[in-house]
Scaffold this motif. Sequence first.
Motif, PDB file in Angstrom:
ATOM      1  N   UNK A  34       0.784  -1.224  -0.036  1.00  0.00           N
ATOM      2  CA  UNK A  34      -0.087   0.147  -0.040  1.00  0.00           C
ATOM      3  C   UNK A  34       0.987   1.245  -0.082  1.00  0.00           C
ATOM      4  N   UNK A  35       0.809   2.111  -0.978  1.00  0.00           N
ATOM      5  CA  UNK A  35       1.610   3.099  -1.077  1.00  0.00           C
ATOM      6  C   UNK A  35       0.849   4.362  -0.964  1.00  0.00           C
ATOM      7  N   UNK A  36       1.351   5.620  -0.665  1.00  0.00           N
ATOM      8  CA  UNK A  36       0.846   7.072  -0.520  1.00  0.00           C
ATOM      9  C   UNK A  36       1.026   7.508  -2.031  1.00  0.00           C
ATOM     10  N   UNK A  37       0.261   7.174  -3.037  1.00  0.00           N
ATOM     11  CA  UNK A  37       0.255   7.703  -4.160  1.00  0.00           C
ATOM     12  C   UNK A  37      -0.563   8.916  -4.346  1.00  0.00           C
ATOM     13  N   UNK A  38      -1.333   9.369  -3.523  1.00  0.00           N
ATOM     14  CA  UNK A  38      -2.145  10.444  -3.485  1.00  0.00           C
ATOM     15  C   UNK A  38      -2.098  10.844  -1.989  1.00  0.00           C
ATOM     16  N   UNK A  39      -2.455  12.205  -1.452  1.00  0.00           N
ATOM     17  CA  UNK A  39      -2.393  12.609  -0.265  1.00  0.00           C
ATOM     18  C   UNK A  39      -1.269  13.220   0.222  1.00  0.00           C
ATOM     19  N   UNK A  40      -1.075  13.350   1.527  1.00  0.00           N
ATOM     20  CA  UNK A  40      -0.054  14.221   2.138  1.00  0.00           C
ATOM     21  C   UNK A  40       1.317  13.625   1.418  1.00  0.00           C
ATOM     22  N   UNK A  41       1.401  12.473   1.627  1.00  0.00           N
ATOM     23  CA  UNK A  41       2.899  11.848   1.180  1.00  0.00           C
ATOM     24  C   UNK A  41       3.006  11.323  -0.090  1.00  0.00           C
ATOM     25  N   UNK A  42       2.218  11.851  -0.923  1.00  0.00           N
ATOM     26  CA  UNK A  42       1.998  11.723  -2.417  1.00  0.00           C
ATOM     27  C   UNK A  42       3.462  11.512  -3.271  1.00  0.00           C
TER      28      UNK A  42
END
Length: 198
Positions: A34-42
């Motif tokens: 699961x990766x932060x592809x959007x949001x705060x850490x995108x």
Amino acid sequence: MTPKAPAALAVALALAVGGVVPATAQAPIRIGASLSLTGTYAKLGKNQHEGYQLCEKDLNAKGGLLGRKVQFVVYDDQSLPATAVRLYEKLITEDKVDGVMGPYSSPVTEASVNVTEKYKKVMVAPLAATTSIFKKGRKYIFMVISPAEVYLEGLVDMAIKRGLKTVAVVNEDTLFPKASTAGTVEMAKKTGLQIVLQ
């Protein structure tokens, strides 16, 4: 992904899939994330995704892992711990991945690791540096990068070399900055720097 991560991945997945698999087994080794592809850490999550893609390409160009191709299964956790928890549950119970790589950030990893521990699924966490995550009796998570508590060691050394006597420390009230601050304050005190504000 650090240079150590592919090697750590290979060892962890060898353990996860039960050792050496005959070359005749054609099913790919599936690695979930699961990766932060959007949001705060995108921005950083997208860099991590590119690293996973390069790892997959490199491993497969060299014949795969344990004689099998490697396939990453990646979902966007939107930089949200609760979403990551749901996605790791899906990766393990529905997608039946062989191993998992960690998400971006200490807060998202802290939440997700409870799922991988529950299912006894190895998680290599290449971008979580808060050491508290790797404690609490957890057995299936592996750290790859330097601990948060020593991130600013060079800055403390520089302050001493420049003759500074006092330091103020300001941090965000989240998992990684709090751990980094605690380590920095401890190092500063040991070197004789006076903490005038924390």
